[in-house]
Design a protein around this motif. Structure first.
Motif, PDB file in Angstrom:
ATOM      1  N   GLN A  36       0.822  -1.210   0.000  1.00 38.52           N
ATOM      2  CA  GLN A  36       0.000   0.000   0.000  1.00 38.52           C
ATOM      3  C   GLN A  36       0.862   1.269   0.000  1.00 38.52           C
ATOM      4  OE1 GLN A  36      -1.752  -2.704   1.812  1.00 38.52           O
ATOM      5  NE2 GLN A  36      -2.913  -2.691  -0.084  1.00 38.52           N
ATOM      6  N   ASP A  37       2.102   1.159   0.443  1.00 36.70           N
ATOM      7  CA  ASP A  37       2.987   2.322   0.511  1.00 36.70           C
ATOM      8  C   ASP A  37       3.989   2.381  -0.630  1.00 36.70           C
ATOM      9  OD1 ASP A  37       1.747   3.118   2.836  1.00 36.70           O
ATOM     10  OD2 ASP A  37       3.246   2.208   4.167  1.00 36.70           O
ATOM     11  N   SER A  38       4.036   1.338  -1.452  1.00 37.53           N
ATOM     12  CA  SER A  38       5.039   1.263  -2.517  1.00 37.53           C
ATOM     13  C   SER A  38       4.493   1.774  -3.850  1.00 37.53           C
ATOM     14  CB  SER A  38       5.509  -0.187  -2.675  1.00 37.53           C
ATOM     15  OG  SER A  38       6.367  -0.320  -3.783  1.00 37.53           O
ATOM     16  N   ASP A  39       5.304   2.527  -4.553  1.00 36.46           N
ATOM     17  CA  ASP A  39       4.924   3.005  -5.890  1.00 36.46           C
ATOM     18  C   ASP A  39       5.008   1.896  -6.939  1.00 36.46           C
ATOM     19  OD1 ASP A  39       4.533   5.574  -4.912  1.00 36.46           O
ATOM     20  OD2 ASP A  39       6.611   6.186  -5.305  1.00 36.46           O
ATOM     21  N   ASP A  40       5.641   0.794  -6.589  1.00 35.21           N
ATOM     22  CA  ASP A  40       5.807  -0.312  -7.544  1.00 35.21           C
ATOM     23  C   ASP A  40       4.580  -1.207  -7.621  1.00 35.21           C
ATOM     24  OD1 ASP A  40       8.398   0.523  -8.093  1.00 35.21           O
ATOM     25  OD2 ASP A  40       9.230  -0.679  -6.441  1.00 35.21           O
ATOM     26  N   TYR A  41       3.693  -1.084  -6.644  1.00 32.17           N
ATOM     27  CA  TYR A  41       2.517  -1.951  -6.615  1.00 32.17           C
ATOM     28  C   TYR A  41       1.267  -1.108  -6.426  1.00 32.17           C
ATOM     29  CZ  TYR A  41       6.189  -5.366  -5.821  1.00 32.17           C
ATOM     30  OH  TYR A  41       7.332  -6.115  -5.937  1.00 32.17           O
ATOM     31  N   ASP A  42       0.283  -1.375  -7.249  1.00 36.81           N
ATOM     32  CA  ASP A  42      -0.959  -0.606  -7.177  1.00 36.81           C
ATOM     33  C   ASP A  42      -2.110  -1.495  -7.634  1.00 36.81           C
ATOM     34  OD1 ASP A  42      -2.853   1.370  -6.977  1.00 36.81           O
ATOM     35  OD2 ASP A  42      -2.404   2.224  -8.960  1.00 36.81           O
ATOM     36  N   GLU A  85      11.504 -15.977  -3.509  1.00 39.60           N
ATOM     37  CA  GLU A  85      12.613 -15.384  -4.261  1.00 39.60           C
ATOM     38  C   GLU A  85      13.372 -14.381  -3.399  1.00 39.60           C
ATOM     39  OE1 GLU A  85      10.722 -13.646  -7.615  1.00 39.60           O
ATOM     40  OE2 GLU A  85      10.087 -15.570  -8.479  1.00 39.60           O
ATOM     41  N   GLY A  86      12.939 -14.238  -2.129  1.00 37.00           N
ATOM     42  CA  GLY A  86      13.644 -13.371  -1.206  1.00 37.00           C
ATOM     43  C   GLY A  86      13.059 -11.995  -1.030  1.00 37.00           C
ATOM     44  N   GLU A  87      11.916 -11.700  -1.673  1.00 33.77           N
ATOM     45  CA  GLU A  87      11.268 -10.402  -1.509  1.00 33.77           C
ATOM     46  C   GLU A  87       9.949 -10.588  -0.770  1.00 33.77           C
ATOM     47  OE1 GLU A  87       9.779  -6.481  -4.065  1.00 33.77           O
ATOM     48  OE2 GLU A  87      10.742  -8.172  -5.084  1.00 33.77           O
ATOM     49  N   VAL A  88       9.802  -9.902   0.365  1.00 36.59           N
ATOM     50  CA  VAL A  88       8.637 -10.081   1.222  1.00 36.59           C
ATOM     51  C   VAL A  88       7.658  -8.934   0.993  1.00 36.59           C
ATOM     52  CG1 VAL A  88       7.820 -10.392   3.582  1.00 36.59           C
ATOM     53  CG2 VAL A  88      10.092 -11.227   2.931  1.00 36.59           C
ATOM     54  N   LEU A  89       6.499  -9.248   0.438  1.00 40.01           N
ATOM     55  CA  LEU A  89       5.452  -8.259   0.236  1.00 40.01           C
ATOM     56  C   LEU A  89       4.370  -8.472   1.280  1.00 40.01           C
ATOM     57  CD1 LEU A  89       5.017  -8.326  -3.667  1.00 40.01           C
ATOM     58  CD2 LEU A  89       6.657  -7.043  -2.275  1.00 40.01           C
ATOM     59  N   THR A  90       3.919  -7.394   1.882  1.00 37.71           N
ATOM     60  CA  THR A  90       2.864  -7.468   2.891  1.00 37.71           C
ATOM     61  C   THR A  90       1.830  -6.385   2.626  1.00 37.71           C
ATOM     62  OG1 THR A  90       3.979  -5.946   4.416  1.00 37.71           O
ATOM     63  CG2 THR A  90       4.500  -8.292   4.627  1.00 37.71           C
ATOM     64  N   GLY A  91       0.672  -6.520   3.281  1.00 31.81           N
ATOM     65  CA  GLY A  91      -0.361  -5.497   3.152  1.00 31.81           C
ATOM     66  C   GLY A  91      -1.747  -6.081   3.035  1.00 31.81           C
ATOM     67  N   ARG A  92      -2.708  -5.232   2.649  1.00 27.56           N
ATOM     68  CA  ARG A  92      -4.092  -5.661   2.449  1.00 27.56           C
ATOM     69  C   ARG A  92      -4.237  -6.105   0.997  1.00 27.56           C
ATOM     70  NH1 ARG A  92      -2.079  -1.637   5.796  1.00 27.56           N
ATOM     71  NH2 ARG A  92      -3.528  -1.143   7.500  1.00 27.56           N
ATOM     72  N   TYR A  93      -4.861  -7.264   0.790  1.00 31.27           N
ATOM     73  CA  TYR A  93      -4.979  -7.798  -0.559  1.00 31.27           C
ATOM     74  C   TYR A  93      -6.410  -7.790  -1.082  1.00 31.27           C
ATOM     75  CZ  TYR A  93      -0.113  -9.067  -0.422  1.00 31.27           C
ATOM     76  OH  TYR A  93       1.254  -8.982  -0.364  1.00 31.27           O
ATOM     77  N   TYR A  94      -7.372  -8.050  -0.217  1.00 33.42           N
ATOM     78  CA  TYR A  94      -8.757  -8.117  -0.693  1.00 33.42           C
ATOM     79  C   TYR A  94      -9.711  -7.788   0.430  1.00 33.42           C
ATOM     80  CZ  TYR A  94     -13.010  -9.918  -2.894  1.00 33.42           C
ATOM     81  OH  TYR A  94     -14.268 -10.030  -3.424  1.00 33.42           O
ATOM     82  N   VAL A  95     -10.714  -6.963   0.111  1.00 34.75           N
ATOM     83  CA  VAL A  95     -11.780  -6.641   1.053  1.00 34.75           C
ATOM     84  C   VAL A  95     -13.100  -6.652   0.306  1.00 34.75           C
ATOM     85  CG1 VAL A  95     -12.728  -4.972   2.683  1.00 34.75           C
ATOM     86  CG2 VAL A  95     -10.246  -5.183   2.441  1.00 34.75           C
ATOM     87  N   ASP A  96     -14.018  -7.513   0.726  1.00 33.41           N
ATOM     88  CA  ASP A  96     -15.354  -7.608   0.134  1.00 33.41           C
ATOM     89  C   ASP A  96     -16.340  -6.964   1.103  1.00 33.41           C
ATOM     90  OD1 ASP A  96     -17.794  -8.245  -0.946  1.00 33.41           O
ATOM     91  OD2 ASP A  96     -17.402 -10.387  -1.152  1.00 33.41           O
TER      92      ASP A  96
END
Length: 311
Positions: free
Chosen positions: A229-235, A257-268
């Motif tokens: 949610q804070d990264s410009d690389d993911y939207d 692969e060694g890169e840890v992504l976290t955050g909110r993924y889905y809200v219904d």
């Protein structure tokens, strides 16, 4: 005030209320990520206005199962993989109770995997925190459903030949309404995600990365991590199921692969909870079942009075 759930007037809650008066000495290993889950949960519950008498924590077997020993609330320690059916029953009997279920990746995605799928599918109103350290920790380091391919352990000494499951994608496919991933190394995000999950009216699933420095040194500390949610690389739109699915797939690939992504993924925000659906079709009373135990004048119904006899 209900005689059962002790839910009374709103008041300011202090996080220290969730620390047992005679605090037990935690038996988690130094550096264990489970400490991060406990801290985040203690911080989140007061912020949603819950006190210890309004909370039930249901745990499975494993290191994560000790959570309710260190949290001052109602607690139920189930057998392996069975935290969700017990949590579902408690919530249906007393909807006013805040129910938090917890278990490890082996407990929740392996032994209790069937319960996980159907609890998500039915959208029961509860929060489910899975302590995901990619290994069976309490039983000393066996391969778990989330262990990466090639991971060596006592049960797979030559390295796991199996591709790990994708818990986020599996949760979405099953029907969970709130899906997020956080990590013990990101305490502020963890608290906010747990808070949102508790406030969500339906099944909220949190895949909580908890490092195991004793039995899974491959996973290290799950750092560095990226908050999507804070990264410009993911939207991506968390309300768009297709975009959420694609983001989950990428996240699950990158973890190994060694890169840890976290955050909110889905809200219904639209799907009704299991309780709401049952009440809508007349199969569940508006009055909580537990209240009947405190009504001496209540005339109990029996199944043979409700169902027609077979002819």
């Amino acid at each position: 005030m209900s005689a059962f759930n002790a839910i009374g007037e709103e008041r300011e809650i202090d996080r220290d209320e969730f620390t047992p008066g005679n605090e037990p000495q935690p038996t988690w290993c130094p550096g264990c990520g489970d400490f991060g889950v406990l801290k985040a949960l203690k911080q989140a519950l007061p912020e949603v206005g819950r006190n210890p008498e309004e909370v039930l924590t249901v745990t499975g077997i494993g290191c994560s199962g000790k959570l309710n020993s260190y949290l001052d609330s109602y607690g139920f320690h189930t057998i392996h993989g069975r935290s969700l059916p017990v949590a579902r029953a408690a919530k249906l009997a007393n909807p006013e109770l805040e129910v938090v279920a917890a278990g490890g990746d082996g407990d929740g995605y392996g032994i209790g995997g069937n319960h996980f799928i159907h609890t998500a599918r039915e959208n029961h109103d509860m929060t489910y925190i899975v302590f995901n350290n990619e290994v069976f920790g309490l039983t000393k380091g066996q391969t778990s459903p989330t262990s990466p391919k090639g991971h060596k352990s006592k049960t797979q000494p030559s390295g796991s030949a199996k591709t790990p499951i994708r818990p986020l994608s599996q949760s979405l496919n099953a029907g969970a309404g709130y899906i997020a991933r956080t990590a013990a190394v990101n305490p502020n995000q963890a608290k906010e995600i747990i808070k949102e999950a508790i406030e969500y009216d339906g099944f909220a699933h949190i895949d909580f990365l908890t490092q195991c420095p004793t039995w899974n040194k491959d996973a290290k500390q799950y750092v560095p991590y990226v908050d999507i949610q804070d990264s410009d690389d993911y939207d991506h739109d968390i309300h768009d199921r297709t975009e959420a699915s694609q983001m989950m797939f990428e996240t699950e690939n990158k973890l190994y692969e060694g890169e840890v992504l976290t955050g909110r993924y889905y809200v219904d925000d639209e799907s009704p909870s299991y309780q709401q659906e049952k009440q809508a079709i007349g199969e569940m009373p508006d009055e909580p079942l537990v209240e009947r135990y405190f009504d001496d004048d209540y005339e109990w119904e029996r199944s043979y009075d409700l169902l027609d006899r077979h002819k």
